[in-house]
Design a protein around this motif. Sequence first.
Motif, PDB file in Angstrom:
ATOM      1  N   GLY A 184     -11.703  -6.212 -12.070  1.00 31.09           N
ATOM      2  CA  GLY A 184     -11.180  -5.806 -10.763  1.00 31.09           C
ATOM      3  C   GLY A 184     -11.656  -6.710  -9.643  1.00 31.09           C
ATOM      4  N   GLN A 234      -7.183   2.469 -10.430  1.00 30.85           N
ATOM      5  CA  GLN A 234      -8.151   3.267  -9.690  1.00 30.85           C
ATOM      6  C   GLN A 234      -7.476   4.312  -8.800  1.00 30.85           C
ATOM      7  N   VAL A 272      -3.124  -3.758  -2.080  1.00 30.93           N
ATOM      8  CA  VAL A 272      -4.316  -4.247  -2.783  1.00 30.93           C
ATOM      9  C   VAL A 272      -4.840  -5.536  -2.162  1.00 30.93           C
ATOM     10  N   HIS A 291      -6.940  -2.208  -9.533  1.00 28.74           N
ATOM     11  CA  HIS A 291      -6.910  -1.426  -8.300  1.00 28.74           C
ATOM     12  C   HIS A 291      -5.846  -0.333  -8.375  1.00 28.74           C
TER      13      HIS A 291
END
Length: 271
Positions: A259, A203, A77, A200
Motif C-alpha cells: 500500500g 481498506q 487515493v 487503499h
Amino acid sequence: MNRGIPVRLPIGRGGGGISTIIIIAVLFIGARALGIDPMEILTGSPTTTTTSRTERTAANDEAMQFVSVVLAETEDVWNGVFQAAGVQYQEPRMVVFSGQVQSACGFASAASGPFYCPGDKQVYIDLDFFDELANRFGASGDFAQAYVIAHEVGHHVQNLTGVLPKFNQARQRMNQADANAMSVRVELQADCYAGVWANHTDQKGLLEAGDLDEALNAAFQIGDDTLQKRSQGYVVPESFNHGTSAQRKRWFLKGYQSGDEDSCDTFSGDI
C-alpha cells in the motif's frame, strides 16, 4: 513536455468479482461525498470526456459509469497520497472513444488498447476493448477492468513525478533492446501503482472475494511472454516491453501488499 510517447496496456472486460451495480452504487456515493458529481463526469467534466464516435447504448452507458467511478476512486487515493507528501495531485482526464482517436501523442486506433498520453495528461479508453480481453485473453471481471484504469493512471503518476519525461528523453539515445528493457521497468512500476490503489480501495471495504484474483489474472494474461506464446507460439525476450506474466503479477501484488508507493522502485536492482 508538449508531446510524449503513448503508454499502452492491452486488457479487457468481463463479469464477476465486484458486480457493476454494486461498485457503481458504492463509488457514486463516495464520489458525491468528495464533492464530485458523477453525472457531470459522464457528460464531459474536468475528469472525463467522450468522443462523438462513441455509440450511445445501454451497455456503453453502464460501462462509462463504471470507468468514471473507478477513475474518481483513483483520484481520491492519489490526492491523499500526494497530499501526504505535501504535493498537489493534478487529476488526469479520461477520453472514452470508439474506433479511433487523436491525442497529443498522435493518432491511435482501438487495436492499440487503452493508453495514457503524457502530452495531454489524458487516459484513453475504448470500451469495446474490455470485451476483447475477456473473450480473447481470458481476463474477465470488473476488477480486471479496474486494474486497467488504475495501471493507466499509474502512468499519469509517473508523468507527474518525472519518470515518463525522463524515460521519453532517454529512450531517444537508446538502442531498441535497451529501450525495451527500460520500458519494462516503467510498465512494472505502473502495475505496482495499480496495486497501491487496490490496497487503499480494499481498506475502504470496496473489494469483494475474488477481486484480487481477477486483477492478478489480468496481469498474468497480458504478460509479454504469455501474449507472444499465444500469438506466435514462442517468445522473444529482447522484444519484451511490458514485462513477463510473473513480473506483472509480482509487482502488482507488491503494491497491493504494501500500500506504499515507495515500494514501487522498479529501477533499482532486479525485477
